[in-house]
Design a protein around this motif. Structure first.
Motif, PDB file in Angstrom:
ATOM      1  N   GLY A 118     -72.526  36.278  57.906  1.00 37.78           N
ATOM      2  CA  GLY A 118     -71.990  37.395  57.143  1.00 37.78           C
ATOM      3  C   GLY A 118     -72.422  37.409  55.691  1.00 37.78           C
ATOM      4  N   GLY A 119     -73.161  36.387  55.254  1.00 41.27           N
ATOM      5  CA  GLY A 119     -73.629  36.317  53.878  1.00 41.27           C
ATOM      6  C   GLY A 119     -74.724  37.321  53.599  1.00 41.27           C
ATOM      7  N   SER A 120     -74.986  37.557  52.305  1.00 42.03           N
ATOM      8  CA  SER A 120     -75.936  38.592  51.901  1.00 42.03           C
ATOM      9  C   SER A 120     -76.923  38.061  50.883  1.00 42.03           C
ATOM     10  CB  SER A 120     -75.173  39.784  51.305  1.00 42.03           C
ATOM     11  OG  SER A 120     -76.037  40.863  51.039  1.00 42.03           O
ATOM     12  N   LEU A 121     -78.196  38.324  51.124  1.00 43.35           N
ATOM     13  CA  LEU A 121     -79.271  37.925  50.220  1.00 43.35           C
ATOM     14  C   LEU A 121     -79.858  39.169  49.575  1.00 43.35           C
ATOM     15  CD1 LEU A 121     -82.209  35.496  50.746  1.00 43.35           C
ATOM     16  CD2 LEU A 121     -82.738  37.935  50.575  1.00 43.35           C
ATOM     17  N   GLY A 122     -80.076  39.112  48.259  1.00 42.34           N
ATOM     18  CA  GLY A 122     -80.715  40.202  47.544  1.00 42.34           C
ATOM     19  C   GLY A 122     -81.777  39.673  46.605  1.00 42.34           C
ATOM     20  N   LEU A 123     -83.034  39.965  46.894  1.00 37.15           N
ATOM     21  CA  LEU A 123     -84.144  39.475  46.076  1.00 37.15           C
ATOM     22  C   LEU A 123     -85.047  40.632  45.687  1.00 37.15           C
ATOM     23  CD1 LEU A 123     -85.269  36.264  48.050  1.00 37.15           C
ATOM     24  CD2 LEU A 123     -83.712  36.379  46.094  1.00 37.15           C
ATOM     25  N   ILE A 124     -85.752  40.459  44.587  1.00 40.54           N
ATOM     26  CA  ILE A 124     -86.817  41.384  44.199  1.00 40.54           C
ATOM     27  C   ILE A 124     -88.106  40.587  44.129  1.00 40.54           C
ATOM     28  CG2 ILE A 124     -86.249  41.097  41.724  1.00 40.54           C
ATOM     29  CD1 ILE A 124     -87.337  43.991  41.346  1.00 40.54           C
ATOM     30  N   CYS A 125     -89.142  41.084  44.782  1.00 40.05           N
ATOM     31  CA  CYS A 125     -90.452  40.426  44.707  1.00 40.05           C
ATOM     32  C   CYS A 125     -91.517  41.412  45.171  1.00 40.05           C
ATOM     33  CB  CYS A 125     -90.479  39.145  45.546  1.00 40.05           C
ATOM     34  SG  CYS A 125     -90.477  39.389  47.317  1.00 40.05           S
ATOM     35  N   PHE A 176     -81.555  38.080  61.465  1.00 43.06           N
ATOM     36  CA  PHE A 176     -80.882  38.733  60.341  1.00 43.06           C
ATOM     37  C   PHE A 176     -80.911  40.256  60.475  1.00 43.06           C
ATOM     38  CE2 PHE A 176     -82.505  34.656  58.955  1.00 43.06           C
ATOM     39  CZ  PHE A 176     -81.423  34.096  58.286  1.00 43.06           C
ATOM     40  N   HIS A 177     -80.236  40.897  59.556  1.00 40.24           N
ATOM     41  CA  HIS A 177     -80.204  42.356  59.477  1.00 40.24           C
ATOM     42  C   HIS A 177     -80.819  42.788  58.154  1.00 40.24           C
ATOM     43  CE1 HIS A 177     -77.560  46.169  58.685  1.00 40.24           C
ATOM     44  NE2 HIS A 177     -78.779  46.501  59.055  1.00 40.24           N
ATOM     45  N   LEU A 178     -81.943  43.480  58.222  1.00 45.58           N
ATOM     46  CA  LEU A 178     -82.533  44.082  57.029  1.00 45.58           C
ATOM     47  C   LEU A 178     -81.684  45.310  56.697  1.00 45.58           C
ATOM     48  CD1 LEU A 178     -84.717  44.363  54.854  1.00 45.58           C
ATOM     49  CD2 LEU A 178     -86.094  45.645  56.520  1.00 45.58           C
ATOM     50  N   LYS A 179     -80.800  45.145  55.740  1.00 44.28           N
ATOM     51  CA  LYS A 179     -79.782  46.159  55.469  1.00 44.28           C
ATOM     52  C   LYS A 179     -80.281  47.251  54.529  1.00 44.28           C
ATOM     53  CE  LYS A 179     -74.940  46.425  53.923  1.00 44.28           C
ATOM     54  NZ  LYS A 179     -73.797  45.604  53.413  1.00 44.28           N
ATOM     55  N   VAL A 180     -80.977  46.859  53.472  1.00 48.43           N
ATOM     56  CA  VAL A 180     -81.417  47.802  52.445  1.00 48.43           C
ATOM     57  C   VAL A 180     -82.820  47.430  51.991  1.00 48.43           C
ATOM     58  CG1 VAL A 180     -81.030  48.628  50.086  1.00 48.43           C
ATOM     59  CG2 VAL A 180     -79.078  48.312  51.626  1.00 48.43           C
ATOM     60  N   LEU A 181     -83.644  48.438  51.770  1.00 42.91           N
ATOM     61  CA  LEU A 181     -84.966  48.244  51.178  1.00 42.91           C
ATOM     62  C   LEU A 181     -85.151  49.312  50.098  1.00 42.91           C
ATOM     63  CD1 LEU A 181     -88.197  48.860  50.990  1.00 42.91           C
ATOM     64  CD2 LEU A 181     -87.532  46.504  51.397  1.00 42.91           C
ATOM     65  N   VAL A 182     -85.446  48.901  48.885  1.00 49.17           N
ATOM     66  CA  VAL A 182     -85.645  49.831  47.776  1.00 49.17           C
ATOM     67  C   VAL A 182     -87.059  49.638  47.229  1.00 49.17           C
ATOM     68  CG1 VAL A 182     -84.817  50.655  45.544  1.00 49.17           C
ATOM     69  CG2 VAL A 182     -83.191  49.690  47.199  1.00 49.17           C
ATOM     70  N   ASP A 183     -87.859  50.674  47.341  1.00 47.42           N
ATOM     71  CA  ASP A 183     -89.217  50.674  46.797  1.00 47.42           C
ATOM     72  C   ASP A 183     -89.133  50.865  45.286  1.00 47.42           C
ATOM     73  OD1 ASP A 183     -91.820  51.133  46.073  1.00 47.42           O
ATOM     74  OD2 ASP A 183     -92.107  52.899  47.323  1.00 47.42           O
ATOM     75  N   MET A 184     -89.571  49.855  44.524  1.00 46.91           N
ATOM     76  CA  MET A 184     -89.486  49.905  43.066  1.00 46.91           C
ATOM     77  C   MET A 184     -90.831  50.243  42.425  1.00 46.91           C
ATOM     78  SD  MET A 184     -86.302  49.337  42.415  1.00 46.91           S
ATOM     79  CE  MET A 184     -86.211  48.867  40.684  1.00 46.91           C
ATOM     80  N   ALA A 185     -91.731  50.821  43.205  1.00 48.50           N
ATOM     81  CA  ALA A 185     -93.040  51.194  42.657  1.00 48.50           C
ATOM     82  C   ALA A 185     -92.879  52.156  41.498  1.00 48.50           C
ATOM     83  CB  ALA A 185     -93.893  51.838  43.747  1.00 48.50           C
ATOM     84  N   ASP A 186     -93.620  51.902  40.428  1.00 46.00           N
ATOM     85  CA  ASP A 186     -93.607  52.742  39.226  1.00 46.00           C
ATOM     86  C   ASP A 186     -92.242  52.796  38.561  1.00 46.00           C
ATOM     87  OD1 ASP A 186     -96.303  53.356  39.642  1.00 46.00           O
ATOM     88  OD2 ASP A 186     -95.782  54.980  41.003  1.00 46.00           O
ATOM     89  N   THR A 187     -91.365  51.861  38.913  1.00 53.63           N
ATOM     90  CA  THR A 187     -90.066  51.724  38.258  1.00 53.63           C
ATOM     91  C   THR A 187     -90.124  50.476  37.391  1.00 53.63           C
ATOM     92  OG1 THR A 187     -88.945  52.732  40.142  1.00 53.63           O
ATOM     93  CG2 THR A 187     -87.590  51.449  38.642  1.00 53.63           C
ATOM     94  N   PRO A 212     -79.469  49.342  61.593  1.00 56.23           N
ATOM     95  CA  PRO A 212     -80.312  50.272  60.841  1.00 56.23           C
ATOM     96  C   PRO A 212     -80.527  49.815  59.403  1.00 56.23           C
ATOM     97  CG  PRO A 212     -78.111  51.174  61.144  1.00 56.23           C
ATOM     98  CD  PRO A 212     -78.177  49.942  61.981  1.00 56.23           C
ATOM     99  N   THR A 213     -81.611  50.298  58.825  1.00 49.29           N
ATOM    100  CA  THR A 213     -81.979  49.937  57.454  1.00 49.29           C
ATOM    101  C   THR A 213     -81.901  51.173  56.566  1.00 49.29           C
ATOM    102  OG1 THR A 213     -83.492  48.233  58.270  1.00 49.29           O
ATOM    103  CG2 THR A 213     -83.792  48.967  56.000  1.00 49.29           C
ATOM    104  N   ARG A 214     -81.213  51.040  55.450  1.00 47.97           N
ATOM    105  CA  ARG A 214     -81.170  52.118  54.471  1.00 47.97           C
ATOM    106  C   ARG A 214     -82.314  51.928  53.473  1.00 47.97           C
ATOM    107  NH1 ARG A 214     -74.708  53.233  53.173  1.00 47.97           N
ATOM    108  NH2 ARG A 214     -74.141  53.737  55.342  1.00 47.97           N
ATOM    109  N   VAL A 215     -83.051  52.997  53.248  1.00 51.06           N
ATOM    110  CA  VAL A 215     -84.274  52.908  52.442  1.00 51.06           C
ATOM    111  C   VAL A 215     -84.221  53.936  51.320  1.00 51.06           C
ATOM    112  CG1 VAL A 215     -86.787  53.140  52.457  1.00 51.06           C
ATOM    113  CG2 VAL A 215     -85.616  52.095  54.416  1.00 51.06           C
ATOM    114  N   ALA A 216     -84.558  53.501  50.129  1.00 44.34           N
ATOM    115  CA  ALA A 216     -84.699  54.401  48.984  1.00 44.34           C
ATOM    116  C   ALA A 216     -86.107  54.248  48.441  1.00 44.34           C
ATOM    117  CB  ALA A 216     -83.673  54.082  47.907  1.00 44.34           C
ATOM    118  N   ASN A 217     -86.795  55.360  48.243  1.00 39.07           N
ATOM    119  CA  ASN A 217     -88.160  55.286  47.736  1.00 39.07           C
ATOM    120  C   ASN A 217     -88.184  55.446  46.231  1.00 39.07           C
ATOM    121  OD1 ASN A 217     -87.854  58.018  47.209  1.00 39.07           O
ATOM    122  ND2 ASN A 217     -89.000  58.665  49.023  1.00 39.07           N
ATOM    123  N   ARG A 218     -89.387  55.512  45.688  1.00 34.90           N
ATOM    124  CA  ARG A 218     -89.554  55.514  44.236  1.00 34.90           C
ATOM    125  C   ARG A 218     -88.929  56.748  43.584  1.00 34.90           C
ATOM    126  NH1 ARG A 218     -95.946  55.501  44.661  1.00 34.90           N
ATOM    127  NH2 ARG A 218     -95.333  54.298  46.460  1.00 34.90           N
TER     128      ARG A 218
END
Length: 576
Positions: free
Chosen positions: A211-218, A239-250, A273-279
């Motif tokens: 039930g733990g959660s990992l959050g990394l940026i790389c 594991f469950h890939l819960k969220v993916l945020v594209d940080m391109a040009d951010t 399911p995976t929630r995704v936010a783009n640039r």
């Protein structure tokens, strides 16, 4: 800190001491590494707060009863905001308790570089003092929370509810060989030419509680490329890939990086399911409101967050294109063979390890005529056609066997011997001193005489250039040769939007929106078998390629792959 000893989790030598070569390598990194050598990239505070929100490490929860890990705390970009949240939560609910007893186990933060460790420890103690915590308690908490060690080798006695951070960006070529061998022996995902953040992610995941959660940026390249395959598979299975945020040009970091970064949130739960936010979402919404959208129980119809099912699929690349584009890719993959299955070969040109020695003006290279080859370089194909600038490469290899005997080639021998000091410094020469004059890659002269398509690595659009069998490709160029396909017809397909869709789907993107036209991505392109291409399409393809009419290339490719209207629209959208 000069007397700090690493508590290495290493099998000891017979006398009970840690393996000396690994210890010496760590000592060098801990004392001598500059920012670049340590792979240190500093994260902006608003991005840190965003990641803490996404994993649920928020002050309105009893996070003082939980444990959080920061595997490479550096200057405290994540560590110090974590402490702010931890103290706020504790003061609200438990301020009457002993702070050291209550919070001593709440944080576990590791840093290898001693000077950085000491500087951040001082800042942490000052922060605690400014928060009204007594000096003795502040020093005790620092001792409980911080560890100067190598996270990948340091023993850890418990697991964690949260893992957050920005793992170091160190290419394996910069890691001392004994240390690299030790990492490879214990981390199953450290595959091929993986960067050091791969084992950082693996170990961080292994230390997560249920039930733990990992959050990394790389950097995002591991999500699609070859060396990320084992890590993607490990995540898909556990594991469950819960969220993916594209940080391109951010502006995620305090300095620019060449690769695109991404934030990913992974839970130790059943896949879902995976929630995704783009640039565009990161720019238009602001990170605070975007965090609320990404963590909401239900998605609003107006939300810019997209939801994907089945993103993790064994070691397969993670795809986040539109549903129609992804389905088009999947259909083409089901119905058509890969380039190489269709009888084509994808390769890369020669890497010498010492271009200033092995490459020069062809006519001026003072070696025997059969010891040099005319060389195609990126600048020779900028226009889309071959405009050779006259460079050549020295070829120390025999036509059918290994290296030539220098005794048989006095001019080549003089040329190389006069430059031996520079050539012999290369890794391949030190590894094989008796073969000191070889290029890194073997040269196959027969490739020069083959017609081929030349493709530069990094481009915004495909630049596929026909070369009719006069030049040998340089390392910055990939090439395609074909047994059955007409290369002009193949050139049209590779110039088409179909190829761009494949590359854009599977390639890692670079700063400025450039794509990587590397062999591993080119090999994913699908084409029919040549014998299945109708005669009229063959003529149309060749004509479109020769005229470099991309619109005509697209038109005939759509007919060849039998795209319906919806698929054609999705293909057009992929180029925007």
């Amino acid at each position: 800190m000069a007397s700090q000893q690493f508590s290495l989790d290493l099998p000891p030598n017979i006398d009970g001491t840690p393996r000396e070569s690994v210890s010496l390598a760590l000592e060098n990194l801990a004392t001598n590494g500059g920012i670049e050598a340590r792979g240190a990239i500093f994260t902006r505070v608003e991005v840190v707060e965003f990641i803490l929100d996404l994993v649920g490490y928020t002050a309105d929860r009893p996070i003082y009863q939980q444990r959080i890990l920061e595997p490479s705390f550096g200057s405290g970009d994540f560590l110090l905001p974590m402490i702010d949240r931890l103290l706020d939560a504790w003061k609200r609910d438990r301020a009457s308790q002993s702070i050291v007893d209550e919070l001593g186990g709440a944080i576990h933060a590791v840093e290898l570089h001693r000077a950085t460790y000491s500087e951040t420890r001082t800042r942490l103690i000052e922060k605690l003092a400014n928060a009204g915590i007594a000096s003795k308690a502040g020093h005790s908490l620092a001792d409980c929370w911080l560890k100067c060690d190598d996270f990948l080798l340091s023993p850890v006695s418990h697991d964690f509810d949260f893992v957050v951070g920005n793992p170091p960006y160190i290419r394996q070529e910069r890691i001392p060989e004994p240390l690299l061998a030790e990492y490879r022996s214990r981390f199953q995902t450290m595959f091929d030419r993986s960067d050091i953040y791969i084992p950082f992610i693996e170990r961080s995941l292994k230390l997560l509680k249920a039930g733990g959660s990992l959050g990394l940026i790389c950097a995002d390249r591991w999500m699609k490329n070859r060396y990320g395959g084992p890590l993607r598979n490990y995540i898909a299975e556990n594991f469950h890939l819960k969220v993916l945020v594209d940080m391109a040009d951010t502006p995620a970091f305090q300095s620019e990086v060449s690769a695109y970064p991404a934030i990913f949130i992974i839970d130790r739960n059943q896949p879902g399911p995976t929630r995704v936010a783009n640039r565009s979402a990161t720019k238009q919404n602001g990170l605070n409101s975007l965090a609320r959208e990404l963590t909401a129980n239900r998605q609003k119809k107006t939300s810019r967050v997209r939801v994907f099912a089945g993103v993790t699929n064994g070691s397969e690349p993670w795809l986040f294109e539109s549903a129609t584009q992804t389905e088009l890719i999947r259909r083409l993959e089901r119905e058509f063979p890969t380039l190489e299955e269709a009888g084509c070969k994808v390769g890369i040109g020669v890497a010498t390890g010492a271009d200033k020695v092995f490459i020069g003006d062809f006519d001026a290279l003072d070696v025997e005529d059969d010891r040099k080859l005319p060389l195609a370089m990126t600048r020779d194909i900028i226009s889309g056609e071959i405009q050779w600038q006259g460079k050549g490469v020295v070829n120390p290899f025999a036509e059918t066997s290994g290296l030539v005997d220098l005794a048989d080639y006095p001019r080549l021998a003089r040329y190389l011997e006069s430059r031996k000091e520079q050539i012999a410094q290369r890794h391949c020469a030190r590894k094989n001193p008796d073969r000191w004059y070889r290029t890194i890659d073997r040269i196959h002269p027969e490739l020069t005489r083959k017609s081929k398509l030349l493709i530069p690595d990094i481009k915004g659009e495909a630049n596929i250039v026909f070369e009719d069998g006069n030049l040998y490709p340089h390392h910055n160029l990939y090439y395609v040769v074909a047994e059955r396909w007409d290369l002009r017809a193949l050139q049209a397909i590779l110039l088409s939007a179909v190829t761009r869709l494949f590359i854009a789907t599977y390639s890692t993107k670079m700063r400025g929106g450039y794509l990587r036209f590397q062999a591993q991505y080119l090999r994913r392109i699908r084409v029919p078998h040549w014998e299945d291409v109708p005669e009229e399409f063959r003529l149309e393809l060749a004509k479109a390629a020769i005229s470099r009419d991309r619109s005509a290339c697209d038109s005939v490719a759509c007919k060849l792959f039998k795209l319906n209207n919806q698929e054609s629209e999705a293909l057009a959208e992929s180029g925007n």
